[in-house]
Motif scaffolding. Structure first.
Motif, PDB file in Angstrom:
ATOM      1  N   TYR A 167      21.738  19.518  29.989  1.00 61.02           N
ATOM      2  CA  TYR A 167      22.199  20.908  29.931  1.00 61.02           C
ATOM      3  C   TYR A 167      21.548  21.746  31.030  1.00 61.02           C
ATOM      4  O   TYR A 167      22.236  22.476  31.750  1.00 61.02           O
ATOM      5  CB  TYR A 167      21.898  21.500  28.553  1.00 61.02           C
ATOM      6  CG  TYR A 167      22.094  22.994  28.502  1.00 61.02           C
ATOM      7  CD1 TYR A 167      23.367  23.545  28.405  1.00 61.02           C
ATOM      8  CD2 TYR A 167      20.998  23.852  28.553  1.00 61.02           C
ATOM      9  CE1 TYR A 167      23.550  24.917  28.366  1.00 61.02           C
ATOM     10  CE2 TYR A 167      21.171  25.224  28.508  1.00 61.02           C
ATOM     11  CZ  TYR A 167      22.445  25.756  28.417  1.00 61.02           C
ATOM     12  OH  TYR A 167      22.617  27.118  28.381  1.00 61.02           O
ATOM     13  N   ASN A 168      20.232  21.643  31.158  1.00 61.77           N
ATOM     14  CA  ASN A 168      19.540  22.426  32.184  1.00 61.77           C
ATOM     15  C   ASN A 168      20.001  22.047  33.585  1.00 61.77           C
ATOM     16  O   ASN A 168      20.117  22.913  34.461  1.00 61.77           O
ATOM     17  CB  ASN A 168      18.025  22.268  32.061  1.00 61.77           C
ATOM     18  CG  ASN A 168      17.477  22.952  30.826  1.00 61.77           C
ATOM     19  OD1 ASN A 168      18.056  23.914  30.327  1.00 61.77           O
ATOM     20  ND2 ASN A 168      16.368  22.452  30.309  1.00 61.77           N
ATOM     21  N   ARG A 199      23.324  23.808  34.120  1.00 62.71           N
ATOM     22  CA  ARG A 199      23.101  25.250  34.308  1.00 62.71           C
ATOM     23  C   ARG A 199      22.552  25.543  35.708  1.00 62.71           C
ATOM     24  O   ARG A 199      22.989  26.482  36.376  1.00 62.71           O
ATOM     25  CB  ARG A 199      22.140  25.788  33.251  1.00 62.71           C
ATOM     26  CG  ARG A 199      22.770  26.091  31.940  1.00 62.71           C
ATOM     27  CD  ARG A 199      23.587  27.355  32.030  1.00 62.71           C
ATOM     28  NE  ARG A 199      24.136  27.693  30.736  1.00 62.71           N
ATOM     29  CZ  ARG A 199      25.110  28.551  30.570  1.00 62.71           C
ATOM     30  NH1 ARG A 199      25.651  29.172  31.588  1.00 62.71           N
ATOM     31  NH2 ARG A 199      25.575  28.806  29.384  1.00 62.71           N
ATOM     32  N   THR A 242      31.824  18.637  28.705  1.00 61.24           N
ATOM     33  CA  THR A 242      31.589  18.904  27.283  1.00 61.24           C
ATOM     34  C   THR A 242      32.563  18.143  26.402  1.00 61.24           C
ATOM     35  O   THR A 242      32.158  17.559  25.386  1.00 61.24           O
ATOM     36  CB  THR A 242      31.654  20.418  27.003  1.00 61.24           C
ATOM     37  OG1 THR A 242      30.647  21.067  27.775  1.00 61.24           O
ATOM     38  CG2 THR A 242      31.437  20.710  25.528  1.00 61.24           C
ATOM     39  N   GLU A 246      31.412  14.774  26.186  1.00 58.51           N
ATOM     40  CA  GLU A 246      30.197  14.695  25.361  1.00 58.51           C
ATOM     41  C   GLU A 246      30.532  14.691  23.871  1.00 58.51           C
ATOM     42  O   GLU A 246      29.899  13.974  23.091  1.00 58.51           O
ATOM     43  CB  GLU A 246      29.261  15.861  25.696  1.00 58.51           C
ATOM     44  CG  GLU A 246      27.845  15.636  25.264  1.00 58.51           C
ATOM     45  CD  GLU A 246      27.146  14.517  26.019  1.00 58.51           C
ATOM     46  OE1 GLU A 246      26.196  13.952  25.436  1.00 58.51           O
ATOM     47  OE2 GLU A 246      27.513  14.180  27.164  1.00 58.51           O
ATOM     48  N   LEU A 256      29.385  25.150  27.438  1.00 58.80           N
ATOM     49  CA  LEU A 256      28.041  24.720  27.843  1.00 58.80           C
ATOM     50  C   LEU A 256      27.071  24.779  26.660  1.00 58.80           C
ATOM     51  O   LEU A 256      26.213  23.902  26.513  1.00 58.80           O
ATOM     52  CB  LEU A 256      27.540  25.548  29.015  1.00 58.80           C
ATOM     53  CG  LEU A 256      28.142  25.170  30.363  1.00 58.80           C
ATOM     54  CD1 LEU A 256      27.811  26.208  31.423  1.00 58.80           C
ATOM     55  CD2 LEU A 256      27.667  23.787  30.802  1.00 58.80           C
ATOM     56  N   GLN A 257      27.211  25.783  25.817  1.00 54.93           N
ATOM     57  CA  GLN A 257      26.366  25.855  24.622  1.00 54.93           C
ATOM     58  C   GLN A 257      26.655  24.686  23.684  1.00 54.93           C
ATOM     59  O   GLN A 257      25.737  24.114  23.093  1.00 54.93           O
ATOM     60  CB  GLN A 257      26.579  27.182  23.900  1.00 54.93           C
ATOM     61  CG  GLN A 257      25.988  28.357  24.627  1.00 54.93           C
ATOM     62  CD  GLN A 257      26.368  29.684  23.977  1.00 54.93           C
ATOM     63  OE1 GLN A 257      26.991  29.731  22.927  1.00 54.93           O
ATOM     64  NE2 GLN A 257      25.971  30.772  24.622  1.00 54.93           N
ATOM     65  N   PHE A 265      27.750  21.746  24.645  1.00 52.26           N
ATOM     66  CA  PHE A 265      27.119  20.588  25.292  1.00 52.26           C
ATOM     67  C   PHE A 265      25.639  20.535  24.928  1.00 52.26           C
ATOM     68  O   PHE A 265      25.115  19.483  24.536  1.00 52.26           O
ATOM     69  CB  PHE A 265      27.295  20.666  26.818  1.00 52.26           C
ATOM     70  CG  PHE A 265      26.658  19.533  27.548  1.00 52.26           C
ATOM     71  CD1 PHE A 265      27.369  18.381  27.830  1.00 52.26           C
ATOM     72  CD2 PHE A 265      25.331  19.609  27.955  1.00 52.26           C
ATOM     73  CE1 PHE A 265      26.773  17.311  28.505  1.00 52.26           C
ATOM     74  CE2 PHE A 265      24.725  18.553  28.626  1.00 52.26           C
ATOM     75  CZ  PHE A 265      25.453  17.410  28.897  1.00 52.26           C
ATOM     76  N   GLN A 266      24.971  21.676  25.045  1.00 56.87           N
ATOM     77  CA  GLN A 266      23.545  21.745  24.734  1.00 56.87           C
ATOM     78  C   GLN A 266      23.279  21.357  23.277  1.00 56.87           C
ATOM     79  O   GLN A 266      22.358  20.579  22.985  1.00 56.87           O
ATOM     80  CB  GLN A 266      23.006  23.149  25.004  1.00 56.87           C
ATOM     81  CG  GLN A 266      21.529  23.294  24.729  1.00 56.87           C
ATOM     82  CD  GLN A 266      21.045  24.715  24.935  1.00 56.87           C
ATOM     83  OE1 GLN A 266      21.758  25.675  24.684  1.00 56.87           O
ATOM     84  NE2 GLN A 266      19.822  24.837  25.396  1.00 56.87           N
ATOM     85  N   ARG A 268      23.687  17.545  22.793  1.00 60.57           N
ATOM     86  CA  ARG A 268      22.537  16.799  23.313  1.00 60.57           C
ATOM     87  C   ARG A 268      21.317  16.988  22.419  1.00 60.57           C
ATOM     88  O   ARG A 268      20.614  16.022  22.108  1.00 60.57           O
ATOM     89  CB  ARG A 268      22.234  17.221  24.760  1.00 60.57           C
ATOM     90  CG  ARG A 268      23.245  16.727  25.792  1.00 60.57           C
ATOM     91  CD  ARG A 268      22.984  15.276  26.133  1.00 60.57           C
ATOM     92  NE  ARG A 268      24.012  14.664  26.913  1.00 60.57           N
ATOM     93  CZ  ARG A 268      23.872  14.268  28.186  1.00 60.57           C
ATOM     94  NH1 ARG A 268      22.751  14.480  28.831  1.00 60.57           N
ATOM     95  NH2 ARG A 268      24.867  13.666  28.800  1.00 60.57           N
ATOM     96  N   CYS A 269      21.072  18.212  21.981  1.00 59.14           N
ATOM     97  CA  CYS A 269      19.929  18.464  21.092  1.00 59.14           C
ATOM     98  C   CYS A 269      20.081  17.721  19.770  1.00 59.14           C
ATOM     99  O   CYS A 269      19.095  17.218  19.226  1.00 59.14           O
ATOM    100  CB  CYS A 269      19.779  19.960  20.829  1.00 59.14           C
ATOM    101  SG  CYS A 269      19.104  20.875  22.220  1.00 59.14           S
ATOM    102  N   VAL A 304      26.722  12.782  33.744  1.00 59.22           N
ATOM    103  CA  VAL A 304      26.260  14.101  34.198  1.00 59.22           C
ATOM    104  C   VAL A 304      25.889  14.044  35.673  1.00 59.22           C
ATOM    105  O   VAL A 304      26.267  14.933  36.447  1.00 59.22           O
ATOM    106  CB  VAL A 304      25.096  14.612  33.319  1.00 59.22           C
ATOM    107  CG1 VAL A 304      24.452  15.856  33.931  1.00 59.22           C
ATOM    108  CG2 VAL A 304      25.596  14.919  31.910  1.00 59.22           C
TER     109      VAL A 304
END
Length: 154
Positions: free
Chosen positions: A12-13, A16, A46, A49, A90-91, A93-94, A97-98, A137
């Motif tokens: 994610y980072n 970004r 995403t 993902e 994107l959120q 996606f984050q 992953r989390c 990614v």
């Protein structure tokens, strides 16, 4: 495996950072009619993902499950990617992953060798599927850089 899990967690980072400071015009720029904009790339990453998180969990939970591929071009062409909220994706996606981090941090060596089967591509271990997520990614970060370079030359 630690380095793989660590890079997976930074996905994610990395995305970004790749778009930091870009204007909406840059993010929406398409280098050619058949090429994706950065916006479309991010939505695709995403969507991929979402499906891949499901596949990873299936491989860990079920015995040699059938894994289904998807037609990424059809998704971009038919799901109004240009109208979708990039930040929301994107959120998501984050969050995906989390949601996998705790699972990844508790896996045994045997679990990394569990297998899923694609009808169109064969057998893959969990480790191979995870490596592909990291590579996916990386590949799209490189694609974003190519689009940025094409924008500067347009």
């Amino acid at each position: 495996m630690e380095a793989l899990i660590e890079e997976y967690g930074r996905g994610y980072n990395m995305l970004r950072e790749a778009i930091e400071g870009l204007t909406e015009e840059e993010v929406r720029f398409k280098p050619a009619p058949d090429k994706w904009s950065i916006h479309q790339i991010l939505i695709h990453v995403t969507d991929s993902e979402i499906l891949s998180t499901h596949r990873l969990k299936k491989v860990l939970a079920e015995e040699e499950p059938l894994l289904i591929s998807f037609d990424q071009r059809a998704w971009v062409d038919n799901l109004a990617y240009d109208l979708l909220d990039r930040d929301q994706y994107l959120q998501l996606f984050q969050m995906l992953r989390c949601s996998m981090q705790t699972i990844l941090e508790t896996l045994t060596c045997d679990q990394y060798e569990r297998v899923g089967v694609y009808a169109d591509a064969g057998r893959f271990t969990f480790k191979e599927l995870l490596e592909y997520r990291v590579e996916h990614v990386r590949d799209h970060l490189a694609q974003i850089e190519r689009v940025r370079a094409a924008y500067k030359q347009a």
